[in-house]
Motif scaffolding. Structure first.
Motif, short mmCIF file in Angstrom:
data_model
loop_
_atom_site.label_atom_id
_atom_site.label_comp_id
_atom_site.label_asym_id
_atom_site.label_seq_id
_atom_site.Cartn_x
_atom_site.Cartn_y
_atom_site.Cartn_z
N PHE A 26 48.31 32.31 48.63
CA PHE A 26 48.95 33.52 48.13
C PHE A 26 47.90 34.59 47.81
CE2 PHE A 26 50.74 36.02 44.57
CZ PHE A 26 51.91 36.47 45.15
N TRP A 27 46.84 34.17 47.14
CA TRP A 27 45.81 35.13 46.74
C TRP A 27 44.85 35.44 47.88
CZ3 TRP A 27 46.99 38.03 43.01
CH2 TRP A 27 47.79 37.56 41.96
N ALA A 28 44.66 34.50 48.79
CA ALA A 28 43.87 34.79 49.99
C ALA A 28 44.52 35.93 50.77
CB ALA A 28 43.75 33.55 50.86
N ALA A 29 45.85 35.86 50.91
CA ALA A 29 46.59 36.91 51.60
C ALA A 29 46.47 38.24 50.87
CB ALA A 29 48.06 36.52 51.74
N PHE A 30 46.50 38.20 49.53
CA PHE A 30 46.37 39.43 48.74
C PHE A 30 45.04 40.12 49.04
CE2 PHE A 30 44.22 41.18 44.97
CZ PHE A 30 44.98 42.33 44.80
N PHE A 31 43.94 39.38 48.98
CA PHE A 31 42.63 40.00 49.18
C PHE A 31 42.50 40.58 50.57
CE2 PHE A 31 41.35 37.23 45.56
CZ PHE A 31 40.88 38.24 44.73
N ILE A 32 43.00 39.87 51.56
CA ILE A 32 42.88 40.36 52.93
C ILE A 32 43.70 41.63 53.14
CG2 ILE A 32 43.40 39.83 55.35
CD1 ILE A 32 42.66 36.89 54.64
N GLY A 54 29.62 45.40 40.38
CA GLY A 54 30.07 44.19 39.71
C GLY A 54 30.92 43.30 40.59
N VAL A 55 31.77 43.89 41.42
CA VAL A 55 32.61 43.11 42.33
C VAL A 55 31.75 42.30 43.29
CG1 VAL A 55 34.19 43.30 44.29
CG2 VAL A 55 34.67 44.54 42.18
N TRP A 56 30.75 42.94 43.89
CA TRP A 56 29.89 42.25 44.86
C TRP A 56 29.06 41.16 44.18
CZ3 TRP A 56 24.70 41.38 45.63
CH2 TRP A 56 24.34 40.87 46.88
N VAL A 57 28.46 41.49 43.03
CA VAL A 57 27.65 40.52 42.31
C VAL A 57 28.48 39.30 41.92
CG1 VAL A 57 26.41 40.12 40.14
CG2 VAL A 57 25.94 42.17 41.47
N TYR A 58 29.69 39.54 41.45
CA TYR A 58 30.56 38.43 41.03
C TYR A 58 30.97 37.57 42.22
CZ TYR A 58 34.42 35.87 38.90
OH TYR A 58 35.25 34.87 38.46
N ALA A 59 31.24 38.21 43.36
CA ALA A 59 31.63 37.46 44.55
C ALA A 59 30.53 36.50 44.98
CB ALA A 59 31.97 38.43 45.70
N ILE A 60 29.29 36.96 44.98
CA ILE A 60 28.16 36.08 45.34
C ILE A 60 28.04 34.95 44.32
CG2 ILE A 60 25.65 35.94 45.56
CD1 ILE A 60 26.95 37.27 47.93
N TYR A 61 28.22 35.29 43.05
CA TYR A 61 28.08 34.29 41.99
C TYR A 61 29.11 33.18 42.12
CZ TYR A 61 27.75 32.32 37.29
OH TYR A 61 27.60 31.46 36.23
N ILE A 113 34.31 45.78 50.35
CA ILE A 113 34.62 45.27 51.68
C ILE A 113 33.79 44.03 51.98
CG2 ILE A 113 34.61 45.82 54.15
CD1 ILE A 113 36.76 47.23 52.42
N ALA A 114 32.56 43.98 51.48
CA ALA A 114 31.72 42.80 51.65
C ALA A 114 32.23 41.64 50.80
CB ALA A 114 30.28 43.13 51.28
N ALA A 115 32.79 41.95 49.64
CA ALA A 115 33.23 40.90 48.71
C ALA A 115 34.57 40.29 49.09
CB ALA A 115 33.31 41.47 47.29
N ILE A 116 35.44 41.07 49.73
CA ILE A 116 36.81 40.61 50.00
C ILE A 116 36.86 39.33 50.84
CG2 ILE A 116 38.80 41.22 51.45
CD1 ILE A 116 38.86 43.89 49.95
N PRO A 117 36.10 39.22 51.95
CA PRO A 117 36.15 37.94 52.69
C PRO A 117 35.65 36.76 51.86
CG PRO A 117 35.25 39.69 54.07
CD PRO A 117 35.32 40.23 52.68
#
Length: 389
Positions: free
Chosen positions: A156-162, A99-106, A139-143
């Motif tokens: 702020f949230w960019a830093a969180f994900f990284i 779900g994380v990967w699918v949502y990231a692409i979406y 790991i694919a979705a985070i960038p």
């Protein structure tokens, strides 16, 4: 056959998401009731070891094979899953990362048809990773999530994900390369420090500061052990170079040269404002962190294949680009499949690391394209796609 796949149903997100959900369901059922999952056992028992003050990085043959390689934060961050009964958590694990990967692409600023293409092209590669109960789809979705936050000036949230990615697999820190393309660099770096501290101390919910400090000492030691692995047991540019050029070239030299080449694109400061350039940077980051990883394995390639998609959407679609894309689908995506001839896989693809080769060539193509002239009219996606995508 191609006419069959042109039917509207194959472009319907509801149908595509159902396919992904069913695939995750089948893998969860198979894993829970038939095969079990050593990787998830490593993750699951990490929280128990953290709570009991045991080293996360010792060998526990009665519980699982291999070692735990992640930061202590990983065990704490995913504790809501690891606190569930083992079979329940394992069942949900595959749905979580699918779900994380699918949502990231979406959410990415792509056209409808580009998203459809990405979903179908990457389907098998995603489930090569999910079938091993790996964290690689995250790991694919985070960038991608970091990119979306940068685009919306949500530093702020960019830093969180990284920093979250760093605590799962340290090479996720490569995504921080994006910050140089955006303003307010100082603010972003300050947020990186804040999130680094917050996530680093998160495990004190389950242990003491003294034991946590000790766990971090063990983690650093384990990282050096893991990075000193067998040069013939990876699927990356390292093994290609050792096979076809010289086995004496140190991995540190290969990584160093890769970093230098990666950074050459920063000379094009005026291109930073072009969406096409920034998407190519995403492609470069995703592919780089796999092909230059000296311990890369087949399941990690969902990250590289995701990067391949963004290269393809920005590429000039020459015969050379099309050849690279087809070779990626055949050798990278499909070669681990039972649909691929076993003889070719065992005698040619695996010995000569051909799963990695298309992604390596595509990464060099990405760097080349980033050095080529481009203008605003070359940007393949409209700015409002970021909001509507």
């Amino acid at each position: 056959m191609l006419t069959f796949f042109k039917k509207p149903i194959f472009s319907d997100f509801r149908f595509i998401f159902t396919v992904y959900a069913l695939a995750a369901l089948l893998i969860s059922i198979r894993t829970v009731f038939v095969h079990d999952a050593n990787n998830y056992r490593i993750f699951y028992f990490s929280l128990e070891h953290l709570i009991n003050g045991l080293s996360l990085y010792n060998v526990y043959p009665a519980q699982y094979e291999d070692h735990y390689h992640y930061a202590p934060t990983f065990a704490a961050f995913f504790s809501p899953v690891f606190l569930l009964p083992y079979s329940v958590g394992l069942f949900l694990w595959h749905f979580l990362f699918t779900g994380v990967w699918v949502y990231a692409i979406y959410r990415m600023p792509l056209t409808h048809q580009q998203k459809v293409f990405a979903y179908w092209f990457s389907l098998h590669e995603l489930f090569t990773s999910i079938a091993n109960s790996q964290t690689n789809p995250l790991i694919a979705a985070i960038p991608l999530f970091a990119f979306l936050c940068f685009e919306k000036k949500q530093y702020f949230w960019a830093a969180f994900f990284i920093m979250l990615g760093f605590n799962v697999k340290i090479y996720s820190l490569v995504a921080a390369a994006l910050f140089l393309l955006y303003p307010q660099k100082g603010r972003f770096l300050a947020y990186m420090v804040v999130w680094g501290i917050l996530l680093a101390v998160l495990p004190v919910l389950y242990t003491s500061f003294d034991r946590l400090y000790w766990q971090y000492e063990m983690w650093v030691r384990q990282l050096f052990i893991k990075s000193d692995g067998d040069k013939w047991a990876n699927t990356s540019i390292h093994r290609l170079i050792h096979l076809f050029i010289s086995p004496d070239i140190a991995s540190s030299v290969i990584i160093g040269l890769g970093v230098v080449l990666f950074c050459t694109v920063y000379v094009h400061v005026k291109k930073f404002e072009l969406r096409q350039f920034r998407l190519l940077m995403i492609a470069s980051i995703l592919i780089f962190q796999v092909i230059f990883n000296p311990v890369a394995e087949s399941p990690t390639y969902i990250t590289a294949v995701t990067g391949v998609m963004f290269w393809w959407f920005c590429s000039p679609k020459t015969w050379f680009d099309k050849t690279l894309l087809i070779s990626c689908f055949i050798l990278t995506v499909m070669s681990p499949s039972d649909l691929f001839p076993r003889y070719l896989r065992d005698e040619i693809v695996k010995p000569y690391v051909l799963k990695a080769l298309p992604c390596v060539l595509i990464w060099f193509r990405v760097i080349y394209l980033m050095h080529q002239p481009m203008s605003a009219k070359d940007t393949v996606l409209a700015d409002n796609q970021l909001v509507n995508g």
